[in-house]
Scaffold this motif. Structure first.
Motif, PDB file in Angstrom:
ATOM      1  N   VAL A   1      12.646  52.312   5.301  1.00  0.00           N
ATOM      2  CA  VAL A   1      11.640  51.985   4.282  1.00  0.00           C
ATOM      3  C   VAL A   1      11.751  50.500   3.943  1.00  0.00           C
ATOM      4  O   VAL A   1      12.852  49.979   3.778  1.00  0.00           O
ATOM      5  CB  VAL A   1      11.840  52.837   3.006  1.00  0.00           C
ATOM      6  N   VAL A   2      10.593  49.832   3.852  1.00  0.00           N
ATOM      7  CA  VAL A   2      10.574  48.424   3.452  1.00  0.00           C
ATOM      8  C   VAL A   2       9.693  48.292   2.217  1.00  0.00           C
ATOM      9  O   VAL A   2       8.568  48.798   2.185  1.00  0.00           O
ATOM     10  CB  VAL A   2      10.038  47.517   4.577  1.00  0.00           C
ATOM     11  N   ILE A   3      10.204  47.620   1.174  1.00  0.00           N
ATOM     12  CA  ILE A   3       9.448  47.346  -0.045  1.00  0.00           C
ATOM     13  C   ILE A   3       9.266  45.838  -0.159  1.00  0.00           C
ATOM     14  O   ILE A   3      10.240  45.082  -0.087  1.00  0.00           O
ATOM     15  CB  ILE A   3      10.172  47.865  -1.300  1.00  0.00           C
ATOM     16  N   VAL A   4       8.022  45.396  -0.305  1.00  0.00           N
ATOM     17  CA  VAL A   4       7.730  43.977  -0.478  1.00  0.00           C
ATOM     18  C   VAL A   4       7.167  43.802  -1.889  1.00  0.00           C
ATOM     19  O   VAL A   4       6.123  44.363  -2.219  1.00  0.00           O
ATOM     20  CB  VAL A   4       6.718  43.474   0.568  1.00  0.00           C
ATOM     21  N   THR A   5       7.878  43.060  -2.738  1.00  0.00           N
ATOM     22  CA  THR A   5       7.451  42.887  -4.126  1.00  0.00           C
ATOM     23  C   THR A   5       6.940  41.471  -4.351  1.00  0.00           C
ATOM     24  O   THR A   5       7.390  40.526  -3.697  1.00  0.00           O
ATOM     25  CB  THR A   5       8.608  43.155  -5.111  1.00  0.00           C
ATOM     26  N   GLY A   6       6.013  41.345  -5.269  1.00  0.00           N
ATOM     27  CA  GLY A   6       5.499  40.014  -5.587  1.00  0.00           C
ATOM     28  C   GLY A   6       4.374  40.102  -6.589  1.00  0.00           C
ATOM     29  O   GLY A   6       3.671  41.116  -6.664  1.00  0.00           O
ATOM     30  N   GLY A   7       4.204  39.047  -7.351  1.00  0.00           N
ATOM     31  CA  GLY A   7       3.139  39.005  -8.344  1.00  0.00           C
ATOM     32  C   GLY A   7       1.781  38.814  -7.703  1.00  0.00           C
ATOM     33  O   GLY A   7       1.647  38.777  -6.474  1.00  0.00           O
ATOM     34  N   PRO A   8       0.736  38.710  -8.525  1.00  0.00           N
ATOM     35  CA  PRO A   8      -0.607  38.530  -7.988  1.00  0.00           C
ATOM     36  C   PRO A   8      -0.700  37.251  -7.176  1.00  0.00           C
ATOM     37  O   PRO A   8      -0.172  36.219  -7.576  1.00  0.00           O
ATOM     38  CB  PRO A   8      -1.497  38.457  -9.225  1.00  0.00           C
ATOM     39  N   GLY A   9      -1.334  37.339  -6.028  1.00  0.00           N
ATOM     40  CA  GLY A   9      -1.566  36.145  -5.233  1.00  0.00           C
ATOM     41  C   GLY A   9      -0.396  35.673  -4.415  1.00  0.00           C
ATOM     42  O   GLY A   9      -0.423  34.582  -3.850  1.00  0.00           O
ATOM     43  N   THR A  10       0.656  36.462  -4.308  1.00  0.00           N
ATOM     44  CA  THR A  10       1.802  36.046  -3.493  1.00  0.00           C
ATOM     45  C   THR A  10       1.587  36.381  -2.018  1.00  0.00           C
ATOM     46  O   THR A  10       2.467  36.150  -1.198  1.00  0.00           O
ATOM     47  CB  THR A  10       3.109  36.701  -3.992  1.00  0.00           C
ATOM     48  N   GLY A  11       0.429  36.935  -1.691  1.00  0.00           N
ATOM     49  CA  GLY A  11       0.100  37.135  -0.283  1.00  0.00           C
ATOM     50  C   GLY A  11       0.389  38.515   0.256  1.00  0.00           C
ATOM     51  O   GLY A  11       0.444  38.714   1.470  1.00  0.00           O
ATOM     52  N   LYS A  12       0.573  39.504  -0.640  1.00  0.00           N
ATOM     53  CA  LYS A  12       0.926  40.850  -0.176  1.00  0.00           C
ATOM     54  C   LYS A  12      -0.138  41.415   0.762  1.00  0.00           C
ATOM     55  O   LYS A  12       0.177  41.945   1.833  1.00  0.00           O
ATOM     56  CB  LYS A  12       1.129  41.783  -1.382  1.00  0.00           C
ATOM     57  N   SER A  13      -1.400  41.300   0.385  1.00  0.00           N
ATOM     58  CA  SER A  13      -2.467  41.869   1.203  1.00  0.00           C
ATOM     59  C   SER A  13      -2.688  41.076   2.486  1.00  0.00           C
ATOM     60  O   SER A  13      -3.077  41.635   3.513  1.00  0.00           O
ATOM     61  CB  SER A  13      -3.768  41.951   0.400  1.00  0.00           C
ATOM     62  N   VAL A  14      -2.436  39.781   2.429  1.00  0.00           N
ATOM     63  CA  VAL A  14      -2.514  38.955   3.634  1.00  0.00           C
ATOM     64  C   VAL A  14      -1.494  39.440   4.663  1.00  0.00           C
ATOM     65  O   VAL A  14      -1.797  39.630   5.846  1.00  0.00           O
ATOM     66  CB  VAL A  14      -2.260  37.472   3.290  1.00  0.00           C
ATOM     67  N   ILE A  15      -0.266  39.675   4.208  1.00  0.00           N
ATOM     68  CA  ILE A  15       0.783  40.160   5.111  1.00  0.00           C
ATOM     69  C   ILE A  15       0.418  41.544   5.634  1.00  0.00           C
ATOM     70  O   ILE A  15       0.610  41.850   6.819  1.00  0.00           O
ATOM     71  CB  ILE A  15       2.145  40.207   4.382  1.00  0.00           C
ATOM     72  N   ALA A  16      -0.112  42.390   4.749  1.00  0.00           N
ATOM     73  CA  ALA A  16      -0.471  43.748   5.150  1.00  0.00           C
ATOM     74  C   ALA A  16      -1.487  43.735   6.289  1.00  0.00           C
ATOM     75  O   ALA A  16      -1.340  44.458   7.289  1.00  0.00           O
ATOM     76  CB  ALA A  16      -1.025  44.519   3.949  1.00  0.00           C
ATOM     77  N   LEU A  17      -2.520  42.904   6.175  1.00  0.00           N
ATOM     78  CA  LEU A  17      -3.526  42.834   7.228  1.00  0.00           C
ATOM     79  C   LEU A  17      -2.962  42.228   8.503  1.00  0.00           C
ATOM     80  O   LEU A  17      -3.289  42.656   9.616  1.00  0.00           O
ATOM     81  CB  LEU A  17      -4.730  42.021   6.756  1.00  0.00           C
ATOM     82  N   GLN A  18      -2.122  41.224   8.365  1.00  0.00           N
ATOM     83  CA  GLN A  18      -1.504  40.607   9.551  1.00  0.00           C
ATOM     84  C   GLN A  18      -0.649  41.636  10.290  1.00  0.00           C
ATOM     85  O   GLN A  18      -0.700  41.734  11.521  1.00  0.00           O
ATOM     86  CB  GLN A  18      -0.640  39.432   9.111  1.00  0.00           C
ATOM     87  N   LEU A  19       0.121  42.409   9.538  1.00  0.00           N
ATOM     88  CA  LEU A  19       0.939  43.459  10.153  1.00  0.00           C
ATOM     89  C   LEU A  19       0.070  44.495  10.849  1.00  0.00           C
ATOM     90  O   LEU A  19       0.378  44.942  11.958  1.00  0.00           O
ATOM     91  CB  LEU A  19       1.792  44.144   9.081  1.00  0.00           C
ATOM     92  N   LEU A  20      -1.006  44.884  10.189  1.00  0.00           N
ATOM     93  CA  LEU A  20      -1.899  45.890  10.747  1.00  0.00           C
ATOM     94  C   LEU A  20      -2.391  45.457  12.127  1.00  0.00           C
ATOM     95  O   LEU A  20      -2.299  46.206  13.104  1.00  0.00           O
ATOM     96  CB  LEU A  20      -3.075  46.074   9.787  1.00  0.00           C
ATOM     97  N   GLY A  21      -2.894  44.227  12.204  1.00  0.00           N
ATOM     98  CA  GLY A  21      -3.401  43.735  13.478  1.00  0.00           C
ATOM     99  C   GLY A  21      -2.323  43.650  14.540  1.00  0.00           C
ATOM    100  O   GLY A  21      -2.533  44.034  15.694  1.00  0.00           O
ATOM    101  N   ASP A  22      -1.150  43.170  14.165  1.00  0.00           N
ATOM    102  CA  ASP A  22      -0.072  43.016  15.152  1.00  0.00           C
ATOM    103  C   ASP A  22       0.459  44.361  15.633  1.00  0.00           C
ATOM    104  O   ASP A  22       0.771  44.530  16.810  1.00  0.00           O
ATOM    105  CB  ASP A  22       1.072  42.187  14.563  1.00  0.00           C
ATOM    106  N   LEU A  23       0.587  45.318  14.724  1.00  0.00           N
ATOM    107  CA  LEU A  23       1.089  46.633  15.124  1.00  0.00           C
ATOM    108  C   LEU A  23       0.090  47.336  16.032  1.00  0.00           C
ATOM    109  O   LEU A  23       0.479  48.009  16.993  1.00  0.00           O
ATOM    110  CB  LEU A  23       1.403  47.473  13.884  1.00  0.00           C
TER     111      LEU A  23
END
Length: 629
Positions: free
Chosen positions: A262-284
């Motif tokens: 399990v991996v948990i990525v924490t961060g406040g608004p605008g820290t890029g969580k959704s950007v990373i999520a989409l990048q991971l989606l495409g790469d996987l």
């Protein structure tokens, strides 16, 4: 599905009426309530017609699956016929959509839509409807994922004449979407014979379809890799890249060692969580790893579908909700990207959930179980509803209970609020979400902060920014009641009333009304300005300038904030919700609203003492009038 038997058996049971009793009983068992009269009537009128056609075609041994549930979806297909292909000997399936319509006209601007007398609004052309069902089945059922040719689709309008529906055929172009009428019954029988053998039972083919694993197909992942990965070129920085690599490494280790992580990525608004999520989606997807993206927000999911699946509709189906995995097979995915994971609920069940699925199983457990590497992107300060369980502690506890390693990656760099870490810290100190108490805002060159004396002043200021080409939205605490949605053409009810200023809330539904965008697009459609957004439509989004109205549910008295639960009109707060939870959730709500702006925030409080305190904390002086350009 509700019922399965051979075409011979279905015909006999339809004749003596027992079929409809079985369908009704099974429906009640699955859903916990009785089917509507119109649904029962459609069974009674359409299924016997199809069963008779199958038997007349000599296909009595074909397996008939009625009300077949699509994987990871609430939609049900009228009928799936399972059998053996008469030429290849492979399993063969025909998806059938049954309609009682006598006539239908194509929509003048879009032939994939049509008009039927019984409906006030356009509906999907049944050819398009059955084609999409076929594509979805191929995309998410492992039994046919690599065998697209095994699935065909047909819409059977058994009451219609050719003249009555001739305009619908404009989009009839492949085997996944054909239309047959009562006048072309013979052609329908011929078509069924080309797909289904009259010499073999369809029971084994039906078993295979039922046993097919629920995973995205390789073809779908290939399309998604191209769309998401190549369309969205993001540059990940520092801990963003660390989080990204941690997830990819976990997926690789899980595949090699056959173990979960399990991996948990924490961060406040605008820290890029959704950007990373989409990048991971495409790469996987590009690596061939079965992966889905899930959130708990309709607005956020619909926007993700719009952004990532704008050119390829099938890509939209890879964006799910947290409650989509109640019946999913364990470890059927390589990875599950849980974005906005602070919105995870206690359970996935709601009042529409069928009785058989009301197990009380925790939603976190469902999300962890479905993938080898579940990834949770969250901000604990954005929990705004009772029953939301997306915290680091809850997820770590659920992983520990299963003996699964859990890694937490914090994101610190701020990409929203002009990249101003100082502003984000000011907000959480202001609202008492971190210790130390409120501090005076020290202006930086990244984020602007202003306090308005009236909602008119705030709106005029934002309108001036819009005239300069900036995007802007107004949002407020949930302190005003929400009127029912108006009928098309009627004006929106002006529910948010402050003195002689009144504006409507954003829409709640899925359609545009009187020029206002549907709820899911309020934050991204320019027509959203003029309605006041609530936290549930603003959460997860950003715009250049944010106007925030702090209502009477949060006021400053003396030396502290006081939350007044009686001033909140949010229906999610029940009498049983403890005061401490209401206090935390109201503060979190304003934290979300105050951190939507990319360039600046202008805030107004309905309470005079609170306005004075905000002015003091925002710098205590007024170098300029907020309404000036």
């Amino acid at each position: 599905m509700l019922f399965r038997a051979s075409a011979k058996t279905v015909a006999v049971m339809a004749l003596d009426g027992s079929l409809f009793l079985h369908l009704t009983d099974n429906f009640v068992h699955m859903h916990g309530y009785r089917p509507g009269a119109s649904e029962v009537r459609s069974w009674e009128r359409s299924i016997p017609v199809l069963a008779a056609a199958l038997n007349d075609a000599g296909l009595g041994d074909v397996e008939v699956m009625l009300e077949y549930s699509l994987p990871l979806n609430s939609k049900r297909v009228d009928v799936v016929l399972a059998g053996v292909h008469p030429v290849t000997g492979e399993p063969s399936y025909v998806v059938v959509e049954l309609k009682q319509w006598s006539q239908a006209l194509p929509h003048e601007d879009d032939p994939t839509l049509c008009h039927v007398g019984a409906y006030a609004h356009p509906v999907l052309n049944p050819i398009e409807q059955v084609r999409r069902y076929c594509e979805y089945l191929v995309n998410f059922n492992g039994a046919v994922a690599e065998h697209r040719h095994r699935v065909a689709g047909a819409a059977y309008l058994h009451n219609a004449t050719e003249f009555g529906v001739t305009g619908l055929r404009e989009i009839e172009r492949d085997g996944h979407g054909l239309l047959f009428t009562a006048e072309r019954r013979g052609a329908f029988l011929d078509h069924l014979r080309t797909r289904l053998s009259d010499e073999h039972s369809g029971a084994q083919a039906a078993d295979q379809l039922r046993a097919g694993a629920t995973v995205p197909s390789k073809q779908l992942m290939s399309v998604a890799a191209e769309e998401v990965r190549e369309r969205q070129q993001f540059i990940l920085l520092d801990e963003q890249q660390v989080a990204y690599r941690m997830v990819l490494n976990a997926v690789e280790k899980a595949k090699q060692a056959d173990r979960k992580e399990v991996v948990i990525v924490t961060g406040g608004p605008g820290t890029g969580k959704s950007v990373i999520a989409l990048q991971l989606l495409g790469d996987l997807y590009r690596r061939g790893v079965p992966t889905l993206h899930a959130t708990g927000s309709q607005s956020f999911t619909r926007t993700m579908r719009k952004v990532a699946g704008a050119r390829k509709r099938e890509v939209q189906d890879l964006f799910k909700y947290f409650n989509s995995f109640m019946t999913a097979e364990k470890n059927s995915l390589g990875a599950l990207i849980c974005d906005e994971a602070h919105r995870i609920r206690e359970t996935s069940a709601n009042r529409y959930t069928r009785a058989a699925l009301r197990t009380g199983r925790a939603q976190i457990d469902e999300l962890i179980d479905v993938a080898y590497v579940p990834v949770f992107f969250l901000d604990e300060h954005q929990v705004v509803r009772p029953g939301e369980m997306g915290t680091v502690a809850e997820i770590k506890a659920a992983a520990a209970k299963r003996g699964i390693p859990c890694h937490v990656v914090p994101l610190d760099s701020q990409f929203r609020c002009g990249g101003s870490d100082a502003y984000l810290r000011w907000v959480v100190r202001l609202l008492g979400l971190e210790p130390g108490g409120p501090v005076v805002w020290e202006p930086d060159d990244r984020m602007q902060l202003l306090v308005a004396d009236s909602p008119q002043e705030m709106e005029a200021f934002l309108e001036a920014r819009r005239s300069q080409g900036y995007g802007a939205r107004m949002s407020a605490g949930y302190c005003w009641r929400w009127s029912p949605e108006p009928k098309p053409g009627e004006p929106l009810a002006t529910d948010v009333v402050i003195g002689d200023w009144a504006r409507p809330w954003n829409l709640r539904g899925d359609r545009s009304v009187s020029g206002a965008p549907p709820a899911a697009l309020w934050a991204t459609d320019p027509a959203g300005f003029g309605q006041v957004g609530c936290v549930y439509t603003a959460q997860g989004f950003e715009y250049d300038w944010s106007g925030v109205i702090i209502g009477p549910d949060l006021v400053w008295r003396g030396d502290r904030w006081i939350t007044d639960r009686t001033a909140s009109k949010d229906p999610v707060f029940k009498k049983s919700t403890p005061d401490t939870d209401v206090d935390r959730l109201i503060r979190n709500t304003y934290k979300v609203l105050l951190t939507r702006g990319m360039v600046g925030t202008i805030v107004y409080s309905t309470d005079p003492e609170t306005r004075e305190k905000l002015r003091e904390l925002a710098g205590g002086h007024r170098d300029r009038e907020p309404a000036t350009v």
